[in-house]
Design an enzyme around this catalytic site. Sequence first.
Site, PDB file in Angstrom:
ATOM      1  N   ARG A  93       0.851  -1.189   0.000  1.00 13.59           N
ATOM      2  CA  ARG A  93       0.000   0.000   0.000  1.00 13.59           C
ATOM      3  C   ARG A  93       0.882   1.232   0.000  1.00 13.59           C
ATOM      4  O   ARG A  93       1.745   1.385   0.871  1.00 13.59           O
ATOM      5  CB  ARG A  93      -0.889  -0.006   1.242  1.00 13.59           C
ATOM      6  CG  ARG A  93      -1.655   1.272   1.401  1.00 13.59           C
ATOM      7  CD  ARG A  93      -2.310   1.385   2.769  1.00 13.59           C
ATOM      8  NE  ARG A  93      -2.461   2.796   3.053  1.00 13.59           N
ATOM      9  CZ  ARG A  93      -2.626   3.312   4.258  1.00 13.59           C
ATOM     10  NH1 ARG A  93      -2.679   2.526   5.317  1.00 13.59           N
ATOM     11  NH2 ARG A  93      -2.731   4.604   4.417  1.00 13.59           N
ATOM     12  N   HIS A 125      -2.998  10.752   1.273  1.00 12.75           N
ATOM     13  CA  HIS A 125      -2.406  10.536   2.599  1.00 12.75           C
ATOM     14  C   HIS A 125      -1.850  11.888   3.073  1.00 12.75           C
ATOM     15  O   HIS A 125      -0.656  12.028   3.327  1.00 12.75           O
ATOM     16  CB  HIS A 125      -1.342   9.446   2.539  1.00 12.75           C
ATOM     17  CG  HIS A 125      -1.050   8.795   3.865  1.00 12.75           C
ATOM     18  ND1 HIS A 125      -1.151   7.439   4.074  1.00 12.75           N
ATOM     19  CD2 HIS A 125      -0.641   9.312   5.054  1.00 12.75           C
ATOM     20  CE1 HIS A 125      -0.816   7.147   5.323  1.00 12.75           C
ATOM     21  NE2 HIS A 125      -0.505   8.271   5.942  1.00 12.75           N
ATOM     22  N   GLU A 134      -7.251   7.844   6.779  1.00 11.22           N
ATOM     23  CA  GLU A 134      -7.563   8.436   8.071  1.00 11.22           C
ATOM     24  C   GLU A 134      -8.113   9.860   7.978  1.00 11.22           C
ATOM     25  O   GLU A 134      -7.489  10.813   8.470  1.00 11.22           O
ATOM     26  CB  GLU A 134      -6.327   8.436   8.982  1.00 11.22           C
ATOM     27  CG  GLU A 134      -5.781   7.044   9.239  1.00 11.22           C
ATOM     28  CD  GLU A 134      -4.684   7.014  10.301  1.00 11.22           C
ATOM     29  OE1 GLU A 134      -4.295   8.070  10.798  1.00 11.22           O
ATOM     30  OE2 GLU A 134      -4.237   5.913  10.646  1.00 11.22           O
ATOM     31  N   ASN A 167      -7.097   1.038  10.071  1.00 12.65           N
ATOM     32  CA  ASN A 167      -5.807   1.264  10.739  1.00 12.65           C
ATOM     33  C   ASN A 167      -6.074   1.211  12.236  1.00 12.65           C
ATOM     34  O   ASN A 167      -7.058   1.794  12.712  1.00 12.65           O
ATOM     35  CB  ASN A 167      -5.239   2.653  10.427  1.00 12.65           C
ATOM     36  CG  ASN A 167      -4.822   2.808   8.978  1.00 12.65           C
ATOM     37  OD1 ASN A 167      -4.835   1.863   8.201  1.00 12.65           O
ATOM     38  ND2 ASN A 167      -4.433   4.026   8.616  1.00 12.65           N
ATOM     39  N   TYR A 214      -3.898   1.168  16.171  1.00 13.41           N
ATOM     40  CA  TYR A 214      -2.681   1.084  16.995  1.00 13.41           C
ATOM     41  C   TYR A 214      -3.038   0.775  18.434  1.00 13.41           C
ATOM     42  O   TYR A 214      -2.631  -0.252  18.966  1.00 13.41           O
ATOM     43  CB  TYR A 214      -1.861   2.373  16.873  1.00 13.41           C
ATOM     44  CG  TYR A 214      -1.256   2.525  15.485  1.00 13.41           C
ATOM     45  CD1 TYR A 214      -0.004   2.012  15.194  1.00 13.41           C
ATOM     46  CD2 TYR A 214      -1.966   3.139  14.452  1.00 13.41           C
ATOM     47  CE1 TYR A 214       0.538   2.110  13.921  1.00 13.41           C
ATOM     48  CE2 TYR A 214      -1.433   3.238  13.177  1.00 13.41           C
ATOM     49  CZ  TYR A 214      -0.181   2.722  12.919  1.00 13.41           C
ATOM     50  OH  TYR A 214       0.341   2.807  11.651  1.00 13.41           O
ATOM     51  N   GLU A 265      -3.000  -0.699   8.432  1.00 12.55           N
ATOM     52  CA  GLU A 265      -1.875  -0.204   9.247  1.00 12.55           C
ATOM     53  C   GLU A 265      -1.986  -0.795  10.631  1.00 12.55           C
ATOM     54  O   GLU A 265      -3.062  -0.798  11.239  1.00 12.55           O
ATOM     55  CB  GLU A 265      -1.904   1.319   9.432  1.00 12.55           C
ATOM     56  CG  GLU A 265      -1.336   2.107   8.309  1.00 12.55           C
ATOM     57  CD  GLU A 265      -1.282   3.606   8.615  1.00 12.55           C
ATOM     58  OE1 GLU A 265      -1.059   3.992   9.782  1.00 12.55           O
ATOM     59  OE2 GLU A 265      -1.486   4.376   7.665  1.00 12.55           O
TER      60      GLU A 265
END
Length: 444
Positions: free
Chosen positions: A82, A126, A171, A292, A294, A351
Site C-alpha cells: 500500500r 495521505h 484516516e 488502521n 494502533y 496499518e
Amino acid sequence: MSTTQLPNIASLRPNFIWGVSTSSFQIEGATQEDGRGPSVWDVYCQRGEIKNHDTGDVACDHYHRYREDVGLMKTLGVQAYRFSIAWPRVLPLGCGSANEAGLSFYDRLVDELLAAGIEPWLCLYHWDLPQALEERGGWFNRESTVWFADYTALVAARFGDRVKRFATFNEPSMFSLFNHSLGKRDRGSEAQFHRMIHNVNLAHGAAVDVLRAKVAGASIGCIHNLQPCRPSSSSEADALAAANLNVYWNYAFPDPQCRGEYPSSMRSAIEPYMQPGDLARICRPLDWFGLNHYSPVYVKSRPDSMLGYDFGEKPAGVPLTPIEWPIEPEAFRETLQLVHARYGLPIYVLENGYGSFEQPDQTGAVIDSGRIDMLRAYIGAMNSAAASGVDVRGYFVWSLLDNFEWDSGYSVRFGLTYVDYASLRRIPKSSFRWYADLIRASHP
Ligand code: FCB
C-alpha cells in the site's frame, strides 16, 4: 517467549493478504524534483513546526531508490504493497495541467511491483494536499469535491489498467481532528471543522463514482483509524469527553460513507452544510473497509477546546511502546468485531505497527524484539477476531521503512527496515525476518 515464535494464524483465510504500507510524503523525498508542486506538509516543515526542524525534502529518498525498496518487499514475501500518490507530484497546482514526470514515477513503481508479483494498493490521499488548493480554501471549500474527483480521474485513467485496489482517503478523522480541533495548526472555527468533515465525505463519494466508471474491476475502500476512546478517569466529565471524541474520531467518516447517516450527536452541526442528495452522494457501495489500528486513546475533559477534550493519563500498568502508545491487543480484537458488526464489509487491516527509537548494535544489526512481541500479540488478536466470525482478509504492517513520522520527524521509527538517514542505507531489522517467516508459514 522466543523472539522467533510465530502467532497462531489458523483461523485466517487461506488466501489472506500480508502486506506493508507507506505514504508518499513520508518516504519519497525529491520534493522539488521533476515539477512536483508544494504540499501543505512542505509548508508546515518550512515553518519549523516539526521536531528537530526535519523536513520531507529527502525522507527515505524512495523516489530514487524505489527499486531497492520493491526488492526489500520481494525478500519479505508480501503479497501487497500500500502506497499513496502525492497529489502535487502529478498535479502541481492541484488541478489543471498534469505533470508527466510525476505520473511516470508512479508508472515505474507500479511496473516494478507487478514484475515482483506484488499487488499495488493505491491510496489517493495521505494528507499531502497541494498547497495551491489550500490557498483556495482546501477542504473547507466545497469545490474540493470537484478537485478531488478530477485528480481521481487522472489517476484512474493512467493506472487503472494495472492497479485495481484503490483507497480514497487515509484516516480522514486524523487530518481533520489534529489540524483543527486540537488547534495544532490552521485552527479553524467549529463551523469550519464541520464543513470540512462534510466536504471530505463528499469528495470520497465522488472519487468512488469516478473509479467505478473508469476502472474495470476496481476494488474500492476508504481507510479509517478506529481507536477506542476511553476516559482517563472515573469522572463524569472525562466520560463525556471520551464519548464525544469517540464519535468524531471513529464514526464521523465511516458512518455516512458506509451507513448513509452521520452519528446523531453531530447531525445538527453538519446540517448547515448539507444539501439535498448529499448523503446519497457520500454513501456509495464499497468493496471493503480499510482499518488502521494502533491502540486505545485515553481522554480527559478540556472545556476550553473546540470539542471539549484533550489526551489524559494512560491507566497504570498498561504496557507501552517506547513512544508510549498502549499495547492492548484485546482492543484490536474488539475493534475488528465492532467494524464487522457496524459496517458489514470485508476488512483489510491497512496499518498496525510499533514506534520506537532503535539503533544498530555494535555488529550493525538492528534487534527490535519489542516490535516482534507487539506484532505477534496483535496478529494473534486478529486471529481470535477471525475465529469469532470477523471477515478479515489482509494485514499490512506500518511500515516497510523507518520514515518521516509527521510532527515527530525522523525521531520515531516504525519500520521493519532501519533507515540510516545519513547514508540512506537500509538495514532489515529482526522484525523484518520474523515477518518474512510468518508470511512463508502462512503461504508455504
Ligand atoms: C497513522 C498514519 C501513518 C503513520 C502511522 C504511525 O496515523 O496514517 O502515516 O504516521 O500513523
